[in-house]
Design a protein around this motif. Structure first.
Motif, PDB file in Angstrom:
ATOM      1  N   GLN B 281       0.828  -1.078   0.053  1.00  0.00           N
ATOM      2  CA  GLN B 281      -0.176  -0.218   0.077  1.00  0.00           C
ATOM      3  C   GLN B 281       0.613   0.867  -0.141  1.00  0.00           C
ATOM      4  O   GLN B 281       0.449   2.347  -0.549  1.00  0.00           O
ATOM      5  CB  GLN B 281      -0.897   0.022   1.157  1.00  0.00           C
ATOM      6  N   ASN B 282       2.046   1.003   1.154  1.00  0.00           N
ATOM      7  CA  ASN B 282       2.796   2.523   1.144  1.00  0.00           C
ATOM      8  C   ASN B 282       4.088   1.781   0.454  1.00  0.00           C
ATOM      9  O   ASN B 282       4.494   0.320   0.994  1.00  0.00           O
ATOM     10  CB  ASN B 282       2.946   2.347   1.959  1.00  0.00           C
ATOM     11  N   LEU B 283       5.261   2.309  -0.758  1.00  0.00           N
ATOM     12  CA  LEU B 283       6.130   1.719  -0.430  1.00  0.00           C
ATOM     13  C   LEU B 283       7.268   2.656  -0.049  1.00  0.00           C
ATOM     14  O   LEU B 283       7.370   4.080   0.447  1.00  0.00           O
ATOM     15  CB  LEU B 283       6.392   2.105  -2.093  1.00  0.00           C
ATOM     16  N   PHE B 284       8.044   2.348   0.457  1.00  0.00           N
ATOM     17  CA  PHE B 284       8.866   2.773   1.373  1.00  0.00           C
ATOM     18  C   PHE B 284      10.631   2.543   0.766  1.00  0.00           C
ATOM     19  O   PHE B 284      11.333   1.849   0.411  1.00  0.00           O
ATOM     20  CB  PHE B 284       9.452   1.918   2.662  1.00  0.00           C
ATOM     21  N   ILE B 285      10.966   3.732   0.771  1.00  0.00           N
ATOM     22  CA  ILE B 285      12.144   4.230  -0.206  1.00  0.00           C
ATOM     23  C   ILE B 285      13.203   4.942   0.388  1.00  0.00           C
ATOM     24  O   ILE B 285      12.611   6.396   1.115  1.00  0.00           O
ATOM     25  CB  ILE B 285      11.674   4.639  -2.141  1.00  0.00           C
ATOM     26  N   TYR B 286      14.158   4.894  -0.119  1.00  0.00           N
ATOM     27  CA  TYR B 286      15.547   5.654   0.334  1.00  0.00           C
ATOM     28  C   TYR B 286      16.709   6.199  -0.385  1.00  0.00           C
ATOM     29  O   TYR B 286      16.472   5.880  -1.752  1.00  0.00           O
ATOM     30  CB  TYR B 286      15.723   4.742   1.258  1.00  0.00           C
ATOM     31  N   SER B 287      16.906   7.845   0.216  1.00  0.00           N
ATOM     32  CA  SER B 287      17.714   8.468  -1.163  1.00  0.00           C
ATOM     33  C   SER B 287      18.699   7.287  -2.107  1.00  0.00           C
ATOM     34  O   SER B 287      19.186   6.357  -0.960  1.00  0.00           O
ATOM     35  CB  SER B 287      18.683   9.375   0.100  1.00  0.00           C
ATOM     36  N   GLY B 288      18.435   7.207  -2.880  1.00  0.00           N
ATOM     37  CA  GLY B 288      19.963   6.561  -3.762  1.00  0.00           C
ATOM     38  C   GLY B 288      18.952   5.346  -4.551  1.00  0.00           C
ATOM     39  O   GLY B 288      19.287   4.689  -5.125  1.00  0.00           O
ATOM     40  N   GLU B 289      17.328   5.256  -4.012  1.00  0.00           N
ATOM     41  CA  GLU B 289      17.239   3.806  -4.039  1.00  0.00           C
ATOM     42  C   GLU B 289      16.074   4.307  -5.833  1.00  0.00           C
ATOM     43  O   GLU B 289      16.017   5.238  -5.666  1.00  0.00           O
ATOM     44  CB  GLU B 289      15.936   3.102  -3.435  1.00  0.00           C
ATOM     45  N   THR B 290      15.692   3.216  -6.371  1.00  0.00           N
ATOM     46  CA  THR B 290      14.886   3.386  -7.708  1.00  0.00           C
ATOM     47  C   THR B 290      14.284   2.113  -7.052  1.00  0.00           C
ATOM     48  O   THR B 290      14.586   1.191  -7.660  1.00  0.00           O
ATOM     49  CB  THR B 290      15.581   3.378  -8.966  1.00  0.00           C
ATOM     50  N   TYR B 291      12.828   2.328  -8.276  1.00  0.00           N
ATOM     51  CA  TYR B 291      11.845   1.387  -8.604  1.00  0.00           C
ATOM     52  C   TYR B 291      10.878   1.014  -8.984  1.00  0.00           C
ATOM     53  O   TYR B 291       9.994   2.311  -9.323  1.00  0.00           O
ATOM     54  CB  TYR B 291      10.975   1.535  -6.560  1.00  0.00           C
ATOM     55  N   SER B 292      10.163  -0.191  -9.913  1.00  0.00           N
ATOM     56  CA  SER B 292       8.975   0.464 -10.598  1.00  0.00           C
ATOM     57  C   SER B 292       7.693  -0.024 -10.459  1.00  0.00           C
ATOM     58  O   SER B 292       7.826  -0.935  -9.067  1.00  0.00           O
ATOM     59  CB  SER B 292       9.244  -0.367 -12.066  1.00  0.00           C
ATOM     60  N   VAL B 293       6.698   0.513 -10.013  1.00  0.00           N
ATOM     61  CA  VAL B 293       5.449  -0.419  -9.094  1.00  0.00           C
ATOM     62  C   VAL B 293       4.849  -0.349 -10.389  1.00  0.00           C
ATOM     63  O   VAL B 293       4.578   0.818 -11.183  1.00  0.00           O
ATOM     64  CB  VAL B 293       5.640   0.225  -8.280  1.00  0.00           C
ATOM     65  N   LEU B 294       3.892  -1.325 -10.177  1.00  0.00           N
ATOM     66  CA  LEU B 294       2.624  -1.507 -11.423  1.00  0.00           C
ATOM     67  C   LEU B 294       1.734  -1.254 -10.385  1.00  0.00           C
ATOM     68  O   LEU B 294       1.141  -1.140  -9.692  1.00  0.00           O
ATOM     69  CB  LEU B 294       2.401  -2.553 -11.425  1.00  0.00           C
ATOM     70  N   VAL B 295       0.396   0.281 -11.521  1.00  0.00           N
ATOM     71  CA  VAL B 295      -0.356   0.590 -10.549  1.00  0.00           C
ATOM     72  C   VAL B 295      -1.293   0.623 -11.779  1.00  0.00           C
ATOM     73  O   VAL B 295      -1.039   0.973 -12.803  1.00  0.00           O
ATOM     74  CB  VAL B 295      -0.385   2.051  -9.772  1.00  0.00           C
ATOM     75  N   LYS B 296      -3.095  -0.300 -11.286  1.00  0.00           N
ATOM     76  CA  LYS B 296      -3.735  -0.336 -12.013  1.00  0.00           C
ATOM     77  C   LYS B 296      -4.781   0.948 -11.757  1.00  0.00           C
ATOM     78  O   LYS B 296      -5.346   0.920 -10.609  1.00  0.00           O
ATOM     79  CB  LYS B 296      -4.790  -1.234 -12.248  1.00  0.00           C
ATOM     80  N   ALA B 297      -5.240   2.121 -12.581  1.00  0.00           N
ATOM     81  CA  ALA B 297      -6.522   2.598 -11.943  1.00  0.00           C
ATOM     82  C   ALA B 297      -8.005   2.007 -12.426  1.00  0.00           C
ATOM     83  O   ALA B 297      -8.718   2.139 -13.676  1.00  0.00           O
ATOM     84  CB  ALA B 297      -6.222   3.948 -13.164  1.00  0.00           C
ATOM     85  N   ASP B 298      -8.185   1.572 -10.892  1.00  0.00           N
ATOM     86  CA  ASP B 298      -9.010   0.766 -11.550  1.00  0.00           C
ATOM     87  C   ASP B 298     -10.116   0.689  -9.926  1.00  0.00           C
ATOM     88  O   ASP B 298     -11.103   0.541  -9.562  1.00  0.00           O
ATOM     89  CB  ASP B 298      -9.053  -0.629 -11.020  1.00  0.00           C
ATOM     90  N   GLN B 299      -9.936   3.055  -9.662  1.00  0.00           N
ATOM     91  CA  GLN B 299     -10.792   2.679  -8.567  1.00  0.00           C
ATOM     92  C   GLN B 299     -11.994   3.788  -9.428  1.00  0.00           C
ATOM     93  O   GLN B 299     -12.053   3.698 -10.441  1.00  0.00           O
ATOM     94  CB  GLN B 299     -10.101   3.417  -7.579  1.00  0.00           C
ATOM     95  N   ASP B 300     -12.912   4.255  -8.208  1.00  0.00           N
ATOM     96  CA  ASP B 300     -14.213   4.855  -9.197  1.00  0.00           C
ATOM     97  C   ASP B 300     -13.148   6.338 -10.113  1.00  0.00           C
ATOM     98  O   ASP B 300     -12.574   7.436  -9.331  1.00  0.00           O
ATOM     99  CB  ASP B 300     -14.726   5.967  -7.512  1.00  0.00           C
ATOM    100  N   PRO B 301     -13.796   6.212 -11.219  1.00  0.00           N
ATOM    101  CA  PRO B 301     -12.719   7.575 -11.734  1.00  0.00           C
ATOM    102  C   PRO B 301     -13.453   8.775 -12.045  1.00  0.00           C
ATOM    103  O   PRO B 301     -13.148   9.733 -12.871  1.00  0.00           O
ATOM    104  CB  PRO B 301     -13.134   6.607 -13.180  1.00  0.00           C
TER     105      PRO B 301
END
Lengths: 579, 579
Positions: B281-301
């Protein structure tokens, strides 16, 4: 055996002699080497009660005063601890005869000194007098990197005037914005000018009116009038004694009037040359100038008096600089019972011109100028717009520093380092109206230089003009590196090439290294191009030089000795390291 | 004649082939050269509504995104227009195989780039993924000099996950004080810490609460919440579509929690390596890190959602970073009807450790680590006082950068450039209590380095400890230059050399270039010293590295090719210019 014994005696004799010479050196009879180790870094200070990052030398701003005797050798080993910023220091008024590479002018005589590097400046102070040093890189001088050089006569020689005590005061103006913020504004489109200074410093101390701060910020304790950093400078004087005050200015922008309430000042020295004495109530002083005045503590000794500096030539609303002329044994914190003396009317240039004209060489100390010159160069000072930027120009060329220092480029014949075409020796004298807003014709950026014949005599006419604003012309103090010049005359309006030279003072012109050009006026100078090297000549207002108001002269390059490798490392001299 | 004719045909054939190859290059089948010309300078911007001098690249902060395909060559011709300040840019996550001199780490791999100089970086991006670039000189990164590098797979190859759109977001924290002011405080005695950041930026935009300004200043218009610079970042999404969000952090100090209100994120990439997917639900991220996450726009539009960043691991009262997850065609300025989601509890490190442990290499994309290491180095992270300064140390040695870059000193055998004695491989494991305030024993400044046998396998144990304050241990993200490492494990308390290695994950450890060490915990890494060069390994918190929290590894120096002269010119390599 006899031979060996003789030899031994000679060795002993030589050793004894060298010890004696050493003692003589130590006693000051011979020229000495004076060594300084300086650490340059950023620190927080509150020179005018507002806490700000400044550049210090060994923790001080103004930096330590260099005191020497004529012909001493000064060695300054400067360590740059500015983290990511380079530095270069100019020895203002020192001609650097034989050491043009140690003039300290980034882009002209040296590459900048990198963080972590210790750079050794070494030069001879060949004349007594009052000189300065300051950063000569970007707008770094304004961050507080400046100080005094005081050169005394050799032991046994005396000045042509007498005094009981010798005191030194540097004047400055002070901005709250960093030099980076100021420079970013000057280079921005649209142009963002930092405005008039927030305060005036007398020997590094001023007093900003903290209650004039109105816009909220996050910083705490940022402006504090009880901070000891900004207690006023106090000059303690003994009643009845005469003081030699060495007054110099390193303002970023402001022309100043300096005054000691109720005391006259007798001007006796200017830029290291003796002046035929004259008395003033207030001394007009421009950035880059130094004066000595004699002041006698001959007023009511039961009270203290104000020392003031006020901005002239600009409609600034900056609070006057205030210090205390403290008659001993009054308490130094006792404020004078009077109001500080009124400032001169800012836009009346008559008394300023009159004072400029009053400065003549002292009888018995006149260096007669050559009666004729080999070349006359007229420099029209204008404001311009170039590629959307506000710039200053000289004969419509706005100066930009190259990244390979001229001295190296010239000596090593690196012809790509700068434009080999010289800028013009004049402007359209006939048609240009110096009283009208600049029409901005043909204004260009340029880094070409003036090549002067070695040992030739050069006349420079600095011609002031209207800026880009209607009915506005400013005061520009021009400073020449590597030389003193004779000040042949000042005039109002457009210089008349036929009639004005006849009015030149060739009898007793003062020699200086910095001279003002008054609004809508001209100033005529003469100098001998007799110092091999490349030398900047520029308006000493920090932002004006940054915006292009300068030129470079080169002369006798073939006579310049081997350049020290320490000045290299930038531009085309980044060079391949070979261990 | 026959021979000549044959020969001519071959020439034509060859010419045709080369034209075709050229066309193929143009179409992206072959590796391409991607050229950038960057101008670096100071400009005023208001990233969080407060006007401040920032460093821009071609007018932008964050700088332009470099987009390339695997095996492309990137050429960046960087012109330093910072006036008096040097620069160097690190290509974070790019291993610089064969080009260790272009890693951009001032003092390690190059001399700083002088004002006015154009420096050419040239390197190959040999792996697909999400990388970064940023200043690596002094604390210059904090001035806004950073950006993204996105490397795509070659045409015809595909990722092991699918998405409709690819978007990029850099997170940052933001200070109102300049990097110079911050550094001057960190080096001051007594220590003056700048404190927690004033705001959090999401892709270069934040919102500082101007009404929290209380101390008056002179500046006008300095904080303006209607400034378009600081309008919130808006990510427009089409309902039903899946987005690959590349999330990276270049905070000066803060560990962050990144969240999109009401949307889960599937983590699929970390530092350029595929992750066995897991949902957060939340991504912890530290200075110098990179991530890719997939997110689907599947909520009340029919509404928009908050994107937030919050500081964790420190008790900061910094306002959360806010951006808008904007469902098309809702108006992008329409605020979500809800309050932003609550931040995680700042001092609960359990979920952060759990997330660190959840990051494993994706099945089918596992690079198996060597099963044994040749050398184990334990790095105890402590705070110290050295000569009155607050410092960070590794095994009681606080790192100071020399002024001759290591790579040059090693290659040219300049043994005076740095301490030839290596720093220690460990600390007093038996007696040191990591839960007690540092006793500050034998803490020294040092610039010695770790020499690694070429191609050897090295284990690094990063051991966290208590700071100089009671019951306090911080989070440190450590970044390794020139390599990826396997993350073998995380643990709490003091690393147990006998039992903990048995719990190492040797099956599917993720490879990364940056990894957190959690409070009072340890992190175990393994890497192959297979990249000839000199490489920094340091805490990615800007002030921590400045205060000594780093080391340098050197390996295979004899295999490093000829160094380009452009990286030289400082320290012992200032060298004599020979035209």
């Amino acid at each position: 055996m006899v031979l060996l014994s003789e030899c031994r005696s000679r060795v002993i004799l030589l050793l004894s002699l060298s010890v004696i010479m050493g003692l003589l050196n130590g006693s000051g009879v011979e020229a000495r080497i004076r060594r300084y180790k300086w650490e340059v870094k950023y620190e927080y200070r509150s020179p005018d009660c507002l806490k700000k990052l400044v550049i210090t030398i060994n923790g001080q701003t103004p930096g330590p005063t260099i005191r020497a005797q004529q012909n001493d050798t000064i060695i300054v080993e400067l360590t740059n601890n500015l983290l990511t910023e380079n530095v270069a220091i100019h020895w203002h008024g020192i001609r650097q005869i034989g050491t043009p590479w140690f003039d300290g002018t980034e882009g002209v005589t040296q590459c900048p000194i990198l963080p972590g590097t210790t750079f050794k400046y070494q030069f001879v102070v060949d004349r007594p007098g009052t000189y300065l040093y300051h950063a000569h890189y970007g707008m770094q001088r304004e961050a507080g990197l400046y100080g005094s050089i005081i050169v005394a006569l050799p032991d046994g020689q005396s000045e042509p005037f007498t005094y009981d005590y010798d005191r030194n005061i540097i004047l400055n103006d002070w901005y709250h914005k960093s030099t980076y913020e100021q420079a970013a504004g000057l280079s921005a489109i649209p142009f963002q000018w930092v405005g008039e200074p927030q305060s005036l410093l007398i020997h590094g101390r001023g007093r900003f009116n903290c209650s004039s701060l109105t816009i909220p910020t996050l910083d705490t304790g940022v402006c504090n009038t009880t901070n000891p950093d900004c207690g006023p400078f106090r000059l303690i004087v003994v009643p009845g004694k005469t003081y030699r005050l060495r007054i110099s200015s390193l303002t970023a922008l402001s022309a100043l009037s300096f005054q000691i309430e109720g005391h006259n000042m007798t001007v006796v020295e200017a830029d290291g040359h003796y002046v035929e004495p004259f008395v003033v109530q207030n001394l007009f002083i421009y950035s880059g100038e130094t004066y000595s005045v004699l002041v006698k503590a001959d007023q009511d000794p039961t009270r203290n008096y104000w020392i003031t500096s006020n901005i002239v030539s600009r409609p600034a609303n900056t609070t006057p600089g205030l210090a205390i002329f403290n008659y001993y044994p009054n308490h130094p914190r006792r404020s004078p019972p009077t109001s500080p003396p009124a400032a001169p009317v800012w836009n009346n240039s008559r008394p300023r011109i009159a004072q400029s004209q009053a400065i003549k060489a002292r009888r018995g100390y006149i260096h007669p100028p050559p009666s004729l010159s080999d070349r006359v160069i007229v420099f029209l000072n204008t404001q311009n717009t170039i590629n959307g930027n506000v710039r200053w120009s000289v004969n419509n060329v706005s100066f930009t520093l190259p990244h390979t220092p001229y001295l190296i480029a010239l000596k090593e014949n690196l012809t790509h380092a700068f434009d080999q075409n010289p800028p013009p020796d004049g402007y359209d004298f006939v048609n240009y109206d110096i009283f009208k807003e600049q029409e901005n014709k043909n204004a260009t950026l340029g880094n070409g230089i003036y090549r002067l014949n070695f040992n030739s005599t050069v006349d420079i006419i600095l011609q002031n003009a209207n800026t880009m604003n209607k009915n506005n012309s400013e005061t520009h103090p021009w400073h020449l590196h590597g030389h003193d010049f004779w000040v042949l005359g000042y005039g109002e309006g457009k210089f008349d090439m036929f009639n004005d030279p006849r009015k030149y003072n060739l009898d007793n012109p003062i020699m200086k290294n910095t001279v003002p050009v008054h609004p809508y006026g001209w100033t005529a100078l003469r100098f001998k191009a007799d110092n091999p090297g490349a030398w900047a000549f520029h308006c000493h207002i920090e932002s004006h030089f940054y915006m292009g108001m300068g030129v470079v002269f080169a002369e006798g390059i073939e006579k310049v000795g081997n350049l020290p490798s320490s000045i290299m490392g930038c531009g085309e001299t980044q060079g391949h390291y070979r261990p």
